[in-house]
Scaffold this active site. Structure first.
Site, short mmCIF file in Angstrom:
data_model
loop_
_atom_site.label_atom_id
_atom_site.label_comp_id
_atom_site.label_asym_id
_atom_site.label_seq_id
_atom_site.Cartn_x
_atom_site.Cartn_y
_atom_site.Cartn_z
N ASP A 318 -2.60 -28.65 37.17
CA ASP A 318 -1.71 -28.63 36.02
C ASP A 318 -1.35 -27.16 35.77
OD1 ASP A 318 -1.70 -30.74 33.07
OD2 ASP A 318 -0.30 -29.21 33.72
N GLU A 525 1.67 -32.53 23.71
CA GLU A 525 0.34 -32.03 24.06
C GLU A 525 -0.49 -31.69 22.82
OE1 GLU A 525 2.20 -30.00 28.06
OE2 GLU A 525 0.05 -29.85 27.77
C1 GLC Z 1 2.00 -29.43 31.21
C2 GLC Z 1 1.44 -30.84 31.30
C3 GLC Z 1 1.83 -31.58 32.55
C4 GLC Z 1 3.16 -31.07 33.07
C5 GLC Z 1 2.99 -29.62 33.48
C6 GLC Z 1 4.30 -28.98 33.94
O1 GLC Z 1 1.08 -28.60 30.56
O2 GLC Z 1 0.04 -30.99 31.12
O3 GLC Z 1 1.89 -32.97 32.22
O4 GLC Z 1 3.58 -31.82 34.20
O5 GLC Z 1 2.42 -28.83 32.43
O6 GLC Z 1 5.21 -28.89 32.89
#
Ligand code: GLC
Length: 636
Positions: A318, A525
């Site tokens: 991530d 988030e």
């Molecule tokens: C974010 C998320 C993830 C996403 C990634 C790229 O923090 O946790 O779901 O795909 O970063 O944006």
């Protein structure tokens, strides 16, 4: 011909043959078997080129030169990261192609793969169709949930296909979707990204992968990634592996405390479905399982996902996911790199400090803290996805699909998804003896109130244009619920809108009935984590000032169940609309009876937050509205 001339002739023949051989690059020959292409390319690659393939950087720090100099294998748009304000398809295509030219100009010309979060349509792109978030899609068309789950995976497959088309229209071949979290606590700020608290619904919804990537050929080897390039598909990403939706009190990125049976029984099943469907990538969760960070979990990534489940695509971190292995994040970056790569991660979403990552990984390999066999496994998986999806043959995009962005066909599909995602939770009789819903289109004067009635950003929620979403109108094109109501009612019916009226206004307005549309302000988030799950102010006051005076129906625009019991008795009808996206007519279609209500709750609706977590099947289960509940009505 003399011997000398013969020898000269043979020498020229040999030289031209070896010249032809050196010019012929097996890995570039699409007629060669996949394994042969990977093997040929791998043996040509330097360590720097291999490490470059494992490095994903954010577009804001990327350029064609950086891509070329560091052999960067992948670039992403983080939440809301665009070439500019209201960028067009050609702006996106030109941007992606510019980076790609950098990759193609390297010694081996390995194409880079550009990724973006398209989690409810191509949600970063202006004018794209914004579909309902997953919390609504998990509701679509269930029958007799206890007996048969007649979910409509066909609908999500179509949504996947429409999303893929709009993503490819911008020159992008890879999406960080679907999120297959099983949200077990609505206090989690990402619960709206989860289809359901029930893994069996999430498993059914993995059909969206087939929509995104294409139908995997029957004879495909299990676990091998598949993308049907010619049908304008994209590589998908099952996320976030594993247990992201089960954290303690729903605290984002926190600890999922559950035994192995629980983790494998609730949070793992949808990954099996995803792998069978040929998902190209899997993203690792920020969260921990029983205190072990998932980004450092060799057992679950290497032994289970890659071993037992035979996943053959690539595993991606991530965003700054490896940094967060330590507390505070980035406290020991070399340790983070070592732990994550040795756990089995193949590509690292750095996303900014690529020098530090590349240097750190190079040093760890030099010190033999990370083996070359681990590096080769990672690079092979990345190349397997790139070869399989046809990126070597089609590295550059064009604007031929531009008209697909936000096209009417996709908006009609989204409108249908909105209709089928609505759940009718209350529908009482009113004075005339009929039930509150469906509302009559013919009336002298009707009142529409609420912070979410005329607010496209609120009805789309987070991950829309901006990472956190954008309240208000103008963020993109679409139809608010108010606009939809005005189009739906009889031309003689007067529609009055007041976002936050006082009691007297409602009492003295001579209205036949009121439609109240309230909910949560957009979030994404951790910003969405909530321990009290209350309606955003002034929602409760709007309900009180309106429903306490005239017959009202309340439509909730929320990413999850919220506290509603205190206000329930004042309303004649209650509808959960979740986060419907740009096509607000889907709401008016059903509340005015052009279509019936069919949705059933894919999440338990609690009475009070001190009951949480509370999920279907729990021993102590005393919900306001149970999982699978939904009043059905017929179209009139
Ligand atoms: C974010 C998320 C993830 C996403 C990634 C790229 O923090 O946790 O779901 O795909 O970063 O944006």
């Amino acid at each position: 011909m003399g011997t000398g001339r013969w020898l000269g002739f043979l020498l020229i023949l040999a030289l031209s043959a070896s010249f032809a051989e050196s010019k012929y690059l097996k890995y570039k020959d699409s007629k060669q078997p996949l394994g042969a292409r990977i093997k040929d390319l791998m043996k040509r690659m330097t360590l720097a080129e291999k490490i470059g393939q494992m490095t994903q950087i954010e577009r804001a720090v990327a350029s064609a030169d950086v891509v070329k100099q560091y052999y960067i294998g992948s670039i992403l748009s983080g939440g809301g990261s665009t070439p500019g304000l209201r960028s067009t398809a050609s702006d996106w295509v030109n941007m992606v192609n510019n980076y790609q030219h950098g990759a193609l100009s390297t010694r081996l010309g390995i194409p880079m793969i550009y990724g973006i979060d398209a989690v409810h349509g191509h949600n970063t792109v202006y004018n794209a169709t914004i579909f309902p978030h997953n919390v609504g899609l998990g509701v679509t068309r269930q029958d007799a949930l206890i007996i048969i789950i007649d979910l409509d995976p066909e609908l999500v497959k179509k949504i996947g296909a429409a999303t893929a088309l709009e993503v490819r229209a911008t020159g992008i071949p890879y999406v960080f979707a679907p999120c297959i979290a099983v949200c077990r606590d609505p206090r989690w700020g990402r619960c709206y990204e989860s289809y359901s608290e029930d893994h069996s619904i999430v498993q059914l919804m993995t059909e969206i992968i087939t929509g995104l990537q294409g139908e995997i050929p029957k004879n495909s080897k299990k676990g091998v990634p598949f993308v049907d390039w010619k049908k304008n598909k994209v590589a998908a990403c099952a996320k976030h592996y594993v247990g992201d939706g089960g954290t303690n009190k729903g605290v984002n990125e926190d600890n999922t405390i559950i035994n192995k049976q629980g983790l494998f029984g609730i949070h793992m099943p949808a990954y099996l479905n995803s792998i069978v469907k040929g998902v190209s990538t899997v993203m690792i969760s920020y969260s921990s399982w029983n205190g072990v960070k998932m980004h450092a979990n060799h057992e679950l990534i290497t032994n289970v996902l890659k071993g037992k489940l035979r996943f053959r695509g690539f595993v991606i971190s991530d965003y700054e996911g490896i940094d967060r292995i330590t507390s505070p994040p980035h406290a020991n970056y070399s340790y983070s790199i070592e732990q994550s790569i040795n756990a089995g991660l193949d590509m690292i979403m750095v996303p900014d400090n690529y020098n530090e990552f590349i240097g750190g990984l190079t040093n760890l390999i030099a010190k033999k803290a990370i083996s070359m066999s681990r590096i080769d496994d990672a690079v092979k998986r990345i190349l397997r996805v790139k070869f399989t999806m046809g990126l070597f043959e089609n590295p550059l995009a064009d604007t031929s699909l531009s008209s697909k962005i936000g096209c009417q066909e996709h908006r009609d599909l989204a409108r249908r998804a909105v209709r089928e995602s609505l759940v009718l939770l209350k529908n009482e009789k009113i004075g005339s003896g009929r039930r509150m819903l469906p509302l009559p289109k013919k009336a002298d004067k009707i009142l529409v109130v609420g912070t979410h009635a005329d607010n496209l950003g609120n009805q789309c929620g987070g991950w829309t244009i901006e990472w956190q979403g954008v309240t208000g109108n103008g963020l993109t094109s679409g139809t608010t619920i108010l606009s939809a109501v005005k189009s739906a009612v009889d031309s003689k019916t007067q529609v009055v809108f007041a976002e936050n009226p006082d009691e007297n206004f409602v009492k003295n307005g001579g209205f036949s009935y009121a439609l109240v549309v309230v909910g949560e302000q957009p979030y994404a988030e951790t910003k969405g984590d909530s321990q009290d799950l209350t309606l955003s102010e002034p929602g409760p006051a709007i309900i009180k000032n309106t429903c306490g005076v005239i017959d009202c129906v309340v439509v909730l625009v929320t990413g999850r169940p919220v506290v509603i019991q205190p206000y329930l008795s004042s309303m004649k009808a209650l509808v959960a609309a979740w986060l419907p996206g740009t096509e607000g007519q889907g709401v008016s279609d059903v509340i005015f009876g052009d279509y019936g209500f069919t949705g059933k709750l894919a999440r338990t609706w609690f009475k009070t937050t001190d009951q949480l977590p509370m999920n279907v099947g729990d021993l102590h289960y005393d919900p306001l509205f149970p999982f699978g509940y939904g009043i059905e009505t017929k179209a009139i």
